[in-house]
Design a protein around this motif. Structure first.
Motif, PDB file in Angstrom:
ATOM      1  N   VAL A  65      10.306  31.826 -11.201  1.00  0.00           N
ATOM      2  CA  VAL A  65      11.593  31.145 -11.132  1.00  0.00           C
ATOM      3  C   VAL A  65      12.285  31.664  -9.877  1.00  0.00           C
ATOM      4  O   VAL A  65      12.192  32.841  -9.545  1.00  0.00           O
ATOM      5  CB  VAL A  65      12.458  31.388 -12.392  1.00  0.00           C
ATOM      6  CG1 VAL A  65      12.769  32.848 -12.606  1.00  0.00           C
ATOM      7  CG2 VAL A  65      13.746  30.571 -12.340  1.00  0.00           C
ATOM      8  N   GLU A  66      12.939  30.768  -9.186  1.00  0.00           N
ATOM      9  CA  GLU A  66      13.669  31.135  -7.979  1.00  0.00           C
ATOM     10  C   GLU A  66      15.088  30.615  -8.098  1.00  0.00           C
ATOM     11  O   GLU A  66      15.306  29.503  -8.583  1.00  0.00           O
ATOM     12  CB  GLU A  66      12.970  30.524  -6.758  1.00  0.00           C
ATOM     13  CG  GLU A  66      13.453  31.059  -5.450  1.00  0.00           C
ATOM     14  CD  GLU A  66      12.557  30.627  -4.296  1.00  0.00           C
ATOM     15  OE1 GLU A  66      12.620  31.292  -3.258  1.00  0.00           O
ATOM     16  OE2 GLU A  66      11.819  29.640  -4.418  1.00  0.00           O
ATOM     17  N   SER A  67      16.052  31.422  -7.644  1.00  0.00           N
ATOM     18  CA  SER A  67      17.455  31.006  -7.724  1.00  0.00           C
ATOM     19  C   SER A  67      17.722  29.882  -6.722  1.00  0.00           C
ATOM     20  O   SER A  67      17.028  29.748  -5.719  1.00  0.00           O
ATOM     21  CB  SER A  67      18.378  32.201  -7.471  1.00  0.00           C
ATOM     22  OG  SER A  67      18.200  32.704  -6.166  1.00  0.00           O
ATOM     23  N   ASP A  68      18.762  29.114  -6.998  1.00  0.00           N
ATOM     24  CA  ASP A  68      19.048  27.941  -6.176  1.00  0.00           C
ATOM     25  C   ASP A  68      20.125  28.215  -5.134  1.00  0.00           C
ATOM     26  O   ASP A  68      19.835  28.361  -3.961  1.00  0.00           O
ATOM     27  CB  ASP A  68      19.451  26.773  -7.084  1.00  0.00           C
ATOM     28  CG  ASP A  68      19.546  25.452  -6.332  1.00  0.00           C
ATOM     29  OD1 ASP A  68      18.959  25.344  -5.239  1.00  0.00           O
ATOM     30  OD2 ASP A  68      20.195  24.531  -6.840  1.00  0.00           O
ATOM     31  N   ASP A  69      21.389  28.298  -5.553  1.00  0.00           N
ATOM     32  CA  ASP A  69      22.501  28.372  -4.616  1.00  0.00           C
ATOM     33  C   ASP A  69      22.739  29.755  -4.040  1.00  0.00           C
ATOM     34  O   ASP A  69      23.235  29.894  -2.938  1.00  0.00           O
ATOM     35  CB  ASP A  69      23.795  27.891  -5.301  1.00  0.00           C
ATOM     36  CG  ASP A  69      23.703  26.422  -5.671  1.00  0.00           C
ATOM     37  OD1 ASP A  69      23.032  25.672  -4.944  1.00  0.00           O
ATOM     38  OD2 ASP A  69      24.298  26.039  -6.698  1.00  0.00           O
ATOM     39  N   ASP A  70      22.445  30.800  -4.781  1.00  0.00           N
ATOM     40  CA  ASP A  70      22.668  32.172  -4.330  1.00  0.00           C
ATOM     41  C   ASP A  70      21.645  33.058  -5.027  1.00  0.00           C
ATOM     42  O   ASP A  70      20.652  32.561  -5.544  1.00  0.00           O
ATOM     43  CB  ASP A  70      24.110  32.632  -4.602  1.00  0.00           C
ATOM     44  CG  ASP A  70      24.520  32.505  -6.059  1.00  0.00           C
ATOM     45  OD1 ASP A  70      23.625  32.501  -6.944  1.00  0.00           O
ATOM     46  OD2 ASP A  70      25.717  32.429  -6.343  1.00  0.00           O
TER      47      ASP A  70
END
Length: 182
Positions: A65-70
Protein backbone atom coordinates in the motif's frame (compact mmCIF):
# COMPACT_ATOMS: atom_id res chain seq x y z
CA UNK A 1 23.41 -14.44 5.37
CA UNK A 2 26.70 -15.25 3.65
CA UNK A 3 27.12 -14.09 0.07
CA UNK A 4 29.62 -15.37 -2.44
CA UNK A 5 30.31 -15.48 -6.16
CA UNK A 6 31.31 -18.71 -7.86
CA UNK A 7 31.44 -19.97 -11.42
CA UNK A 8 27.67 -20.34 -11.54
CA UNK A 9 26.95 -16.75 -10.37
CA UNK A 10 25.72 -15.68 -6.95
CA UNK A 11 25.40 -18.17 -4.16
CA UNK A 12 23.62 -17.52 -0.89
CA UNK A 13 24.16 -19.53 2.24
CA UNK A 14 21.18 -19.58 4.51
CA UNK A 15 21.68 -18.37 8.05
CA UNK A 16 20.25 -20.31 10.98
CA UNK A 17 17.02 -22.04 10.01
CA UNK A 18 13.81 -20.23 10.90
CA UNK A 19 11.66 -21.61 13.65
CA UNK A 20 8.64 -23.18 11.86
CA UNK A 21 6.41 -22.17 14.79
CA UNK A 22 7.16 -18.46 14.29
CA UNK A 23 4.70 -18.13 11.43
CA UNK A 24 1.95 -19.52 13.62
CA UNK A 25 2.40 -16.61 16.04
CA UNK A 26 1.48 -14.21 13.23
CA UNK A 27 -1.84 -15.82 12.32
CA UNK A 28 -4.18 -12.98 13.28
CA UNK A 29 -4.32 -11.82 9.66
CA UNK A 30 -6.76 -14.69 9.08
CA UNK A 31 -9.19 -13.13 11.59
CA UNK A 32 -9.39 -9.70 9.92
CA UNK A 33 -12.68 -8.78 8.26
CA UNK A 34 -11.06 -7.74 4.97
CA UNK A 35 -14.36 -6.50 3.53
CA UNK A 36 -14.66 -3.91 6.33
CA UNK A 37 -10.94 -3.06 6.58
CA UNK A 38 -10.29 0.59 5.71
CA UNK A 39 -7.05 2.27 4.74
CA UNK A 40 -7.37 6.05 4.49
CA UNK A 41 -5.14 7.97 2.07
CA UNK A 42 -4.19 4.89 0.05
CA UNK A 43 -3.18 5.64 -3.53
CA UNK A 44 -4.85 2.53 -5.00
CA UNK A 45 -8.20 1.60 -3.47
CA UNK A 46 -8.15 -1.74 -1.67
CA UNK A 47 -4.35 -1.99 -1.53
CA UNK A 48 -4.32 -1.58 2.27
CA UNK A 49 -5.75 -5.08 2.55
CA UNK A 50 -2.73 -6.55 0.79
CA UNK A 51 -0.21 -5.90 3.58
CA UNK A 52 -1.99 -8.07 6.16
CA UNK A 53 -0.82 -11.55 5.21
CA UNK A 54 1.01 -14.62 6.44
CA UNK A 55 4.48 -14.34 7.99
CA UNK A 56 5.86 -16.56 5.27
CA UNK A 57 4.61 -14.07 2.62
CA UNK A 58 6.16 -10.97 4.23
CA UNK A 59 8.83 -10.73 1.54
CA UNK A 60 6.37 -10.41 -1.36
CA UNK A 61 7.32 -7.03 -2.85
CA UNK A 62 4.43 -6.89 -5.33
CA UNK A 63 1.77 -6.51 -2.64
CA UNK A 64 1.93 -3.13 -0.91
CA UNK A 65 0.00 0.00 0.00
CA UNK A 66 1.29 3.45 -0.83
CA UNK A 67 0.02 6.76 0.52
CA UNK A 68 -1.61 9.18 -1.89
CA UNK A 69 -1.55 12.88 -0.96
CA UNK A 70 1.14 12.87 1.74
CA UNK A 71 3.02 10.45 3.99
CA UNK A 72 0.10 9.55 6.31
CA UNK A 73 -1.80 6.28 6.27
CA UNK A 74 -4.56 5.22 8.66
CA UNK A 75 -5.65 1.59 8.90
CA UNK A 76 -8.97 0.64 10.51
CA UNK A 77 -8.73 -3.09 11.10
CA UNK A 78 -11.99 -4.62 12.30
CA UNK A 79 -11.44 -7.38 14.91
CA UNK A 80 -11.89 -2.42 20.35
CA UNK A 81 -10.14 0.73 20.06
CA UNK A 82 -12.07 3.43 18.20
CA UNK A 83 -14.03 1.89 15.33
CA UNK A 84 -13.47 3.60 12.00
CA UNK A 85 -11.12 6.38 13.03
CA UNK A 86 -10.65 9.40 10.83
CA UNK A 87 -7.58 11.64 10.64
CA UNK A 88 -9.43 14.05 12.99
CA UNK A 89 -9.26 11.35 15.70
CA UNK A 90 -5.48 10.97 15.47
CA UNK A 91 -4.96 13.97 17.79
CA UNK A 92 -6.25 11.84 20.67
CA UNK A 93 -3.83 10.01 22.91
CA UNK A 94 -2.95 6.65 21.39
CA UNK A 95 -3.17 3.40 23.35
CA UNK A 96 0.43 2.87 22.31
CA UNK A 97 2.96 4.62 20.08
CA UNK A 98 6.00 3.13 18.36
CA UNK A 99 9.08 4.73 16.87
CA UNK A 100 9.53 2.67 13.73
CA UNK A 101 12.83 1.63 12.23
CA UNK A 102 13.52 0.80 8.60
CA UNK A 103 13.00 -2.92 8.14
CA UNK A 104 13.48 -4.28 4.62
CA UNK A 105 13.05 -7.93 5.68
CA UNK A 106 9.86 -7.52 7.76
CA UNK A 107 11.39 -9.14 10.82
CA UNK A 108 11.47 -6.33 13.41
CA UNK A 109 9.02 -6.80 16.25
CA UNK A 110 7.52 -4.12 18.47
CA UNK A 111 6.29 -5.11 21.93
CA UNK A 112 2.75 -4.03 22.78
CA UNK A 113 1.27 -3.25 26.18
CA UNK A 114 -0.48 -6.53 26.80
CA UNK A 115 -3.11 -5.06 29.15
CA UNK A 116 -4.23 -2.60 26.44
CA UNK A 117 -4.52 -5.20 23.70
CA UNK A 118 -5.89 -8.27 25.47
CA UNK A 119 -9.42 -8.07 24.06
CA UNK A 120 -9.28 -6.29 20.73
CA UNK A 121 -12.19 -6.32 18.31
CA UNK A 122 -10.99 -3.37 16.23
CA UNK A 123 -7.50 -1.98 15.74
CA UNK A 124 -6.53 1.38 14.23
CA UNK A 125 -2.98 1.92 13.01
CA UNK A 126 -1.92 5.49 12.19
CA UNK A 127 1.32 5.99 10.27
CA UNK A 128 1.95 9.72 10.78
CA UNK A 129 5.31 10.06 9.03
CA UNK A 130 8.00 8.13 7.26
CA UNK A 131 11.73 8.47 6.70
CA UNK A 132 11.57 11.62 4.54
CA UNK A 133 9.74 10.50 1.39
CA UNK A 134 6.65 12.27 0.06
CA UNK A 135 4.61 9.07 0.18
CA UNK A 136 4.65 6.14 2.57
CA UNK A 137 4.92 2.61 1.17
CA UNK A 138 4.10 -0.38 3.40
CA UNK A 139 4.85 -3.92 2.24
CA UNK A 140 3.86 -5.98 5.28
CA UNK A 141 2.14 -5.64 8.65
CA UNK A 142 2.22 -8.76 10.81
CA UNK A 143 -0.19 -9.07 13.70
CA UNK A 144 1.09 -11.40 16.39
CA UNK A 145 -1.12 -12.90 19.09
CA UNK A 146 -3.65 -15.52 19.94
CA UNK A 147 -7.21 -15.59 18.70
CA UNK A 148 -9.92 -16.48 21.17
CA UNK A 149 -13.53 -16.75 20.20
CA UNK A 150 -15.69 -14.03 21.73
CA UNK A 151 -17.81 -15.42 24.52
CA UNK A 152 -21.46 -14.66 24.01
CA UNK A 153 -23.03 -13.49 27.24
CA UNK A 154 -26.44 -15.08 27.66
CA UNK A 155 -29.21 -13.25 29.46
CA UNK A 156 -30.47 -15.20 32.45
CA UNK A 157 -34.04 -14.53 33.49
CA UNK A 158 -34.72 -15.36 37.13
CA UNK A 159 -37.77 -14.85 39.28
CA UNK A 160 -37.20 -14.19 42.94
CA UNK A 161 -39.79 -14.15 45.69
CA UNK A 162 -39.56 -11.18 48.01
CA UNK A 163 -41.81 -12.99 50.50
CA UNK A 164 -42.78 -16.63 50.21
CA UNK A 165 -46.44 -17.44 49.57
CA UNK A 166 -47.29 -20.41 51.87
CA UNK A 167 -49.86 -21.78 49.40
CA UNK A 168 -47.06 -22.25 46.81
CA UNK A 169 -45.04 -24.45 49.16
CA UNK A 170 -46.71 -27.58 50.45
CA UNK A 171 -44.94 -29.45 53.21
CA UNK A 172 -45.60 -32.56 55.26
CA UNK A 173 -46.93 -32.18 58.80
CA UNK A 174 -44.08 -31.39 61.11
CA UNK A 175 -44.14 -32.95 64.55
CA UNK A 176 -42.33 -30.76 67.00
CA UNK A 177 -39.65 -32.53 68.97
CA UNK A 178 -38.26 -31.48 72.24
CA UNK A 179 -35.01 -32.55 73.71
CA UNK A 180 -34.34 -32.27 77.42
CA UNK A 181 -30.85 -32.27 78.76
CA UNK A 182 -30.51 -33.02 82.44
Amino acid sequence: MAHGHGLGGCSHEAGPPEDPERGLEYGLHRRIDLERLQCLNERREGSGRLVFRAWEERGARGQFVESDDDEELLFNVPYKNIPHMSFDDTAREADQEFILNKDVTGELEYQTKIARFSSVHHLSIHISKNFGAEQTKILYIGLRGEWTEAQRQEVVICNYEAAANPSDHTIQQVTPQSHFIA
